[in-house]
Design an enzyme around this catalytic site. Structure first.
Site, mmCIF file in Angstrom:
data_model
loop_
_atom_site.group_PDB
_atom_site.id
_atom_site.type_symbol
_atom_site.label_atom_id
_atom_site.label_comp_id
_atom_site.label_asym_id
_atom_site.label_seq_id
_atom_site.Cartn_x
_atom_site.Cartn_y
_atom_site.Cartn_z
ATOM 1 N N ASP A 21 0.826 -1.212 0.000
ATOM 2 C CA ASP A 21 0.000 0.000 0.000
ATOM 3 C C ASP A 21 0.861 1.263 0.000
ATOM 4 O O ASP A 21 1.990 1.248 0.509
ATOM 5 C CB ASP A 21 -0.914 -0.029 1.249
ATOM 6 C CG ASP A 21 -2.066 0.938 1.128
ATOM 7 O OD1 ASP A 21 -2.366 1.396 0.002
ATOM 8 O OD2 ASP A 21 -2.680 1.247 2.165
ATOM 9 N N ASN A 69 -11.059 -2.311 -5.095
ATOM 10 C CA ASN A 69 -10.300 -1.406 -5.969
ATOM 11 C C ASN A 69 -10.994 -1.184 -7.324
ATOM 12 O O ASN A 69 -10.696 -0.219 -8.021
ATOM 13 C CB ASN A 69 -8.869 -1.912 -6.199
ATOM 14 C CG ASN A 69 -7.974 -1.798 -4.983
ATOM 15 O OD1 ASN A 69 -7.050 -2.586 -4.797
ATOM 16 N ND2 ASN A 69 -8.222 -0.818 -4.134
HETATM 17 C C1 IPE Z 1 -5.462 -2.635 -0.044
HETATM 18 O O1 IPE Z 1 -5.112 -1.307 -0.256
HETATM 19 C C2 IPE Z 1 -5.493 -3.376 -1.344
HETATM 20 C C3 IPE Z 1 -4.196 -3.580 -1.982
HETATM 21 C C4 IPE Z 1 -3.042 -3.258 -1.499
HETATM 22 C C5 IPE Z 1 -4.262 -4.236 -3.254
HETATM 23 P P1 IPE Z 1 -6.218 -0.179 -0.381
HETATM 24 O O2 IPE Z 1 -5.502 1.107 -0.567
HETATM 25 O O3 IPE Z 1 -7.218 -0.530 -1.420
HETATM 26 O O4 IPE Z 1 -6.927 -0.252 1.032
HETATM 27 P P2 IPE Z 1 -7.806 0.819 1.821
HETATM 28 O O5 IPE Z 1 -8.886 1.262 0.902
HETATM 29 O O6 IPE Z 1 -6.908 1.947 2.187
HETATM 30 O O7 IPE Z 1 -8.299 0.094 3.033
HETATM 31 C C1 IPE Z 2 -1.620 0.287 -3.318
HETATM 32 O O1 IPE Z 2 -1.412 1.661 -3.353
HETATM 33 C C2 IPE Z 2 -1.879 -0.300 -4.691
HETATM 34 C C3 IPE Z 2 -3.277 -0.693 -4.922
HETATM 35 C C4 IPE Z 2 -4.233 -0.700 -4.037
HETATM 36 C C5 IPE Z 2 -3.605 -1.113 -6.275
HETATM 37 P P1 IPE Z 2 -2.611 2.689 -3.352
HETATM 38 O O2 IPE Z 2 -2.991 2.958 -4.761
HETATM 39 O O3 IPE Z 2 -3.707 2.243 -2.480
HETATM 40 O O4 IPE Z 2 -1.913 3.982 -2.745
HETATM 41 P P2 IPE Z 2 -2.484 4.939 -1.609
HETATM 42 O O5 IPE Z 2 -2.906 4.088 -0.469
HETATM 43 O O6 IPE Z 2 -3.646 5.678 -2.211
HETATM 44 O O7 IPE Z 2 -1.350 5.832 -1.275
HETATM 45 MG MG MG Z 3 -4.080 2.423 -0.498
#
Ligand code: IPE
Ligand code: IPE
Ligand code: MG
Length: 249
Positions: A21, A69
């Site tokens: 993340d 997502n």
């Molecule tokens: C969790 O990250 C999913 C992945 C890393 C693929 P998110 O960024 O989607 O999670 P939330 O929404 O902050 O809980």
């Molecule tokens: C994790 O990074 C990757 C996916 C969930 C696909 P994020 O895209 O959630 O990045 P943040 O949490 O918004 O910084």
């Molecule tokens: Mg995230």
């Protein structure tokens, strides 16, 4: 002494799972689009996969795209899917070099067909490798997986293949997409968020949790080593008392 030297080789977690993340925030900090963060996350994946394979970790599971997502802006989803196809193609030689076998869990039929094809071809090409099993969680959520397992069990009961009294933890495990994969012993989440976000809820019942503020694109093998060192300092009691663990009974 380097972090790697501090790791006790005979006490490695058998299965490491990672919630990767912080890509979006990493990009934003640099005044860039979110996809810039996703692109820079690929180097972190490569380094982590190589480091785990070199250490002799048996199973590595990476949360790459959740069911939730799919609710992100279309532009980001499209860019992520394109990046996925390119990365799977480009990184297959790294998997071969490190004797890594690729696997995927999640609702894969929801992925664009080019992603699914590229994924299946990499899974086939690496199927002869017998080192670490790398599982990508794609279009995955734990509640989806649990509901799928329950539906399947219900069908088997309806068909007379299973009795309700025969449902045990083992039987349930065998109906999950992680059947035949031992439960994660170490779960890492990057980016300073303290939540699980629908990842392997059943399987992490007794996992040790490690949270780091490092954003995923900055994560490198030293961060992995630090998480493993942290894991090795924990006393895993599984409901027993500390004395029982020390006296091994
Ligand atoms: C969790 O990250 C999913 C992945 C890393 C693929 P998110 O960024 O989607 O999670 P939330 O929404 O902050 O809980
Ligand atoms: C994790 O990074 C990757 C996916 C969930 C696909 P994020 O895209 O959630 O990045 P943040 O949490 O918004 O910084
Ligand atoms: Mg995230």
């Amino acid at each position: 002494m380097s972090y790697k030297d501090e790791i006790q080789a005979d006490r490695l977690p058998l299965h490491v799972a990672i919630i990767m993340d912080g890509n979006g925030r990493w990009a934003k900090q640099r005044g860039n689009q979110r996809i810039f963060g996703h692109r820079n996350g690929v180097a972190a994946v490569r380094d982590t996969v190589e480091a785990c394979a070199e250490l002799g970790i048996g199973y590595l599971t990476l949360y790459a795209f959740s069911t939730e997502n799919w609710s992100r802006p279309k532009m980001e989803i499209d860019a992520l899917m394109t990046l996925l196809v390119q990365t799977i193609h480009k990184e297959t030689p790294t998997l071969m070099k490190n004797n890594v076998k690729l696997n995927a869990i999640g609702n894969l039929s929801n992925l664009p067909s080019d992603v699914e094809k590229q994924l299946q071809s990499a899974i086939t090409n690496t199927s002869g490798n017998n080192g670490m099993l790398l599982t990508l969680a794609l279009s995955y959520s734990s509640r989806w997986e649990i509901l799928e397992a329950i539906s399947q069990i219900a069908r088997e009961i309806e068909d007379g293949k299973l009795r309700s009294t025969e449902i045990t933890c083992d039987v349930f495990n065998q109906h999950l997409s992680t059947a035949n994969i031992p439960d994660p012993e170490l779960l890492i989440r990057t980016s300073g968020e303290y939540r699980i976000s629908n990842f392997l809820l059943w399987q992490i019942a007794y996992a040790e949790l490690h949270f780091t503020n490092t954003l995923w694109p900055d994560f490198r093998r030293d961060d992995l080593y630090k998480a493993i060192i942290d894991f090795q300092k924990r006393e895993r009691r599984f409901g027993k008392t500390s004395e029982q663990i020390i006296n091994k009974n």
